[in-house]
Design a protein around this motif. Structure first.
Motif, PDB file in Angstrom:
ATOM      1  N   LEU A 177      11.195   9.896  14.798  1.00  0.00           N
ATOM      2  CA  LEU A 177      11.013  10.422  16.152  1.00  0.00           C
ATOM      3  C   LEU A 177       9.649  11.057  16.430  1.00  0.00           C
ATOM      4  CD1 LEU A 177      14.550  12.007  16.660  1.00  0.00           C
ATOM      5  CD2 LEU A 177      13.755   9.726  17.326  1.00  0.00           C
ATOM      6  N   LEU A 178       8.923  11.400  15.395  1.00  0.00           N
ATOM      7  CA  LEU A 178       7.623  12.039  15.607  1.00  0.00           C
ATOM      8  C   LEU A 178       6.494  11.072  15.302  1.00  0.00           C
ATOM      9  CD1 LEU A 178       8.242  15.531  13.962  1.00  0.00           C
ATOM     10  CD2 LEU A 178       8.156  14.997  16.398  1.00  0.00           C
ATOM     11  N   LEU A 179       5.439  11.166  16.084  1.00  0.00           N
ATOM     12  CA  LEU A 179       4.261  10.346  15.829  1.00  0.00           C
ATOM     13  C   LEU A 179       3.523  10.892  14.617  1.00  0.00           C
ATOM     14  CD1 LEU A 179       2.938   9.996  19.494  1.00  0.00           C
ATOM     15  CD2 LEU A 179       4.245   8.309  18.173  1.00  0.00           C
ATOM     16  N   ARG A 180       2.873   9.998  13.880  1.00  0.00           N
ATOM     17  CA  ARG A 180       2.089  10.429  12.715  1.00  0.00           C
ATOM     18  C   ARG A 180       1.052  11.450  13.142  1.00  0.00           C
ATOM     19  NH1 ARG A 180       2.539   8.785   7.904  1.00  0.00           N
ATOM     20  NH2 ARG A 180       3.725   6.929   7.405  1.00  0.00           N
ATOM     21  N   GLY A 181       0.827  12.415  12.277  1.00  0.00           N
ATOM     22  CA  GLY A 181      -0.176  13.423  12.553  1.00  0.00           C
ATOM     23  C   GLY A 181       0.196  14.758  11.963  1.00  0.00           C
ATOM     24  N   GLU A 182      -0.571  15.767  12.319  1.00  0.00           N
ATOM     25  CA  GLU A 182      -0.433  17.089  11.723  1.00  0.00           C
ATOM     26  C   GLU A 182       0.950  17.704  11.940  1.00  0.00           C
ATOM     27  OE1 GLU A 182      -2.636  21.402  12.029  1.00  0.00           O
ATOM     28  OE2 GLU A 182      -3.794  19.615  12.483  1.00  0.00           O
ATOM     29  N   GLU A 183       1.497  17.582  13.157  1.00  0.00           N
ATOM     30  CA  GLU A 183       2.805  18.172  13.427  1.00  0.00           C
ATOM     31  C   GLU A 183       3.888  17.522  12.559  1.00  0.00           C
ATOM     32  OE1 GLU A 183       5.745  19.317  17.148  1.00  0.00           O
ATOM     33  OE2 GLU A 183       4.380  17.627  17.390  1.00  0.00           O
ATOM     34  N   ARG A 184       3.870  16.205  12.481  1.00  0.00           N
ATOM     35  CA  ARG A 184       4.848  15.481  11.663  1.00  0.00           C
ATOM     36  C   ARG A 184       4.690  15.865  10.185  1.00  0.00           C
ATOM     37  NH1 ARG A 184       6.035   8.994  11.950  1.00  0.00           N
ATOM     38  NH2 ARG A 184       6.076   8.631   9.719  1.00  0.00           N
ATOM     39  N   ASN A 185       3.445  15.949   9.712  1.00  0.00           N
ATOM     40  CA  ASN A 185       3.206  16.364   8.325  1.00  0.00           C
ATOM     41  C   ASN A 185       3.787  17.752   8.063  1.00  0.00           C
ATOM     42  OD1 ASN A 185       1.755  13.997   7.791  1.00  0.00           O
ATOM     43  ND2 ASN A 185      -0.226  14.969   8.143  1.00  0.00           N
ATOM     44  N   LYS A 186       3.540  18.662   8.998  1.00  0.00           N
ATOM     45  CA  LYS A 186       3.995  20.049   8.833  1.00  0.00           C
ATOM     46  C   LYS A 186       5.518  20.130   8.825  1.00  0.00           C
ATOM     47  CE  LYS A 186       3.586  24.612  10.905  1.00  0.00           C
ATOM     48  NZ  LYS A 186       3.069  25.410  12.010  1.00  0.00           N
ATOM     49  N   ILE A 187       6.158  19.445   9.753  1.00  0.00           N
ATOM     50  CA  ILE A 187       7.621  19.495   9.835  1.00  0.00           C
ATOM     51  C   ILE A 187       8.258  18.841   8.616  1.00  0.00           C
ATOM     52  CG2 ILE A 187       9.620  18.658  11.134  1.00  0.00           C
ATOM     53  CD1 ILE A 187       7.918  19.128  13.698  1.00  0.00           C
TER      54      ILE A 187
ATOM     55  N   LYS B  98       6.799   8.508   2.670  1.00  0.00           N
ATOM     56  CA  LYS B  98       6.596   7.539   3.755  1.00  0.00           C
ATOM     57  C   LYS B  98       6.346   8.225   5.097  1.00  0.00           C
ATOM     58  CE  LYS B  98       9.348   3.877   1.659  1.00  0.00           C
ATOM     59  NZ  LYS B  98      10.586   3.101   1.745  1.00  0.00           N
ATOM     60  N   THR B  99       6.799   9.461   5.232  1.00  0.00           N
ATOM     61  CA  THR B  99       6.711  10.173   6.506  1.00  0.00           C
ATOM     62  C   THR B  99       5.359  10.836   6.718  1.00  0.00           C
ATOM     63  OG1 THR B  99       9.099  10.563   6.495  1.00  0.00           O
ATOM     64  CG2 THR B  99       7.783  11.996   7.911  1.00  0.00           C
ATOM     65  N   VAL B 100       4.796  11.403   5.662  1.00  0.00           N
ATOM     66  CA  VAL B 100       3.550  12.160   5.812  1.00  0.00           C
ATOM     67  C   VAL B 100       2.336  11.309   5.438  1.00  0.00           C
ATOM     68  CG1 VAL B 100       4.709  14.355   5.376  1.00  0.00           C
ATOM     69  CG2 VAL B 100       3.634  13.148   3.470  1.00  0.00           C
ATOM     70  N   ASP B 101       1.179  11.797   5.830  1.00  0.00           N
ATOM     71  CA  ASP B 101      -0.071  11.142   5.449  1.00  0.00           C
ATOM     72  C   ASP B 101      -0.214  11.193   3.934  1.00  0.00           C
ATOM     73  OD1 ASP B 101      -0.598  10.793   8.163  1.00  0.00           O
ATOM     74  OD2 ASP B 101      -1.839  12.600   8.295  1.00  0.00           O
ATOM     75  N   ASP B 102      -0.900  10.214   3.367  1.00  0.00           N
ATOM     76  CA  ASP B 102      -1.004  10.080   1.917  1.00  0.00           C
ATOM     77  C   ASP B 102      -1.581  11.326   1.247  1.00  0.00           C
ATOM     78  OD1 ASP B 102      -0.563   8.378  -0.407  1.00  0.00           O
ATOM     79  OD2 ASP B 102      -2.754   8.342  -0.570  1.00  0.00           O
ATOM     80  N   ALA B 103      -2.606  11.915   1.831  1.00  0.00           N
ATOM     81  CA  ALA B 103      -3.229  13.108   1.229  1.00  0.00           C
ATOM     82  C   ALA B 103      -2.236  14.263   1.161  1.00  0.00           C
ATOM     83  CB  ALA B 103      -4.471  13.509   2.015  1.00  0.00           C
ATOM     84  N   VAL B 104      -1.389  14.404   2.172  1.00  0.00           N
ATOM     85  CA  VAL B 104      -0.380  15.461   2.199  1.00  0.00           C
ATOM     86  C   VAL B 104       0.667  15.195   1.122  1.00  0.00           C
ATOM     87  CG1 VAL B 104       1.412  16.552   3.611  1.00  0.00           C
ATOM     88  CG2 VAL B 104      -0.773  15.922   4.643  1.00  0.00           C
ATOM     89  N   ALA B 105       1.106  13.960   1.021  1.00  0.00           N
ATOM     90  CA  ALA B 105       2.110  13.593   0.010  1.00  0.00           C
ATOM     91  C   ALA B 105       1.571  13.854  -1.387  1.00  0.00           C
ATOM     92  CB  ALA B 105       2.503  12.124   0.160  1.00  0.00           C
ATOM     93  N   ARG B 106       0.347  13.446  -1.636  1.00  0.00           N
ATOM     94  CA  ARG B 106      -0.229  13.607  -2.977  1.00  0.00           C
ATOM     95  C   ARG B 106      -0.327  15.087  -3.379  1.00  0.00           C
ATOM     96  NH1 ARG B 106      -2.163   9.637  -5.792  1.00  0.00           N
ATOM     97  NH2 ARG B 106      -2.198   7.563  -4.912  1.00  0.00           N
ATOM     98  N   LYS B 107      -0.566  15.949  -2.404  1.00  0.00           N
ATOM     99  CA  LYS B 107      -0.697  17.381  -2.712  1.00  0.00           C
ATOM    100  C   LYS B 107       0.628  17.949  -3.227  1.00  0.00           C
ATOM    101  CE  LYS B 107      -2.059  21.744  -0.605  1.00  0.00           C
ATOM    102  NZ  LYS B 107      -2.468  22.412   0.626  1.00  0.00           N
ATOM    103  N   LEU B 108       1.718  17.688  -2.536  1.00  0.00           N
ATOM    104  CA  LEU B 108       3.008  18.261  -2.912  1.00  0.00           C
ATOM    105  C   LEU B 108       3.701  17.467  -4.019  1.00  0.00           C
ATOM    106  CD1 LEU B 108       4.819  20.641  -2.222  1.00  0.00           C
ATOM    107  CD2 LEU B 108       5.977  19.214  -0.556  1.00  0.00           C
ATOM    108  N   LEU B 109       3.427  16.181  -4.082  1.00  0.00           N
ATOM    109  CA  LEU B 109       4.114  15.322  -5.055  1.00  0.00           C
ATOM    110  C   LEU B 109       3.255  15.011  -6.273  1.00  0.00           C
ATOM    111  CD1 LEU B 109       5.849  12.847  -2.594  1.00  0.00           C
ATOM    112  CD2 LEU B 109       6.760  14.952  -3.583  1.00  0.00           C
TER     113      LEU B 109
END
Length: 129
Positions: A55-65, A89-100
């Motif tokens: 339901l959310l477009l890719r971007g900062e808000e979606r990454n944060k949520i 699959k939901t967040v930007d790759d850089a965000v995923a790599r940080k937490l995962l």
């Protein structure tokens, strides 16, 4: 089951305003679950992650949520492989790599079988007999 209601929100289509209402409803349901003393389970968090993804477009808000959803599921000990893959699959790759980062192998691929026990300590999977 309120988790099913969140899943219904995930399947919302139509105008962006309708989809935004659906995600607000999904999080209102989560708040109701938490305030009633019921502990959300892995299905609840998985459905919320899918809601965010759909339901959310890719971007900062979606990454944060999505990151907030994953962090809540980690704190609850309710992380499954499905949630981790959905988060990636939901967040930007850089965000995923940080937490995962603990899941990333030397070759750059993810090993989803390395979920820390503390992340999944409260997951109960009921098999269908």
């Amino acid at each position: 089951d309120l988790t099913i209601a969140i899943d219904c929100c995930t399947r919302t289509t139509g105008e962006m305003s309708v989809q935004m209402d659906a995600i607000k409803i999904a999080f209102a349901i989560l708040k109701t679950i938490e305030q009633s003393g019921i502990k959300p389970n892995h299905r609840t968090y998985s459905n919320l992650m899918n809601c965010c993804s759909n339901l959310l477009l890719r971007g900062e808000e979606r990454n944060k949520i999505a990151t907030t959803i994953l962090e809540k599921s980690i704190a609850a000990g309710q992380v499954t492989v499905e949630i981790v893959i959905s988060y990636r699959k939901t967040v930007d790759d850089a965000v995923a790599r940080k937490l995962l980062e603990p899941f990333i192998q030397a070759n750059g691929n993810y090993n989803y079988e390395q979920i820390p026990e503390s992340w999944s300590k409260n997951v109960i999977i009921h098999s269908k007999a």
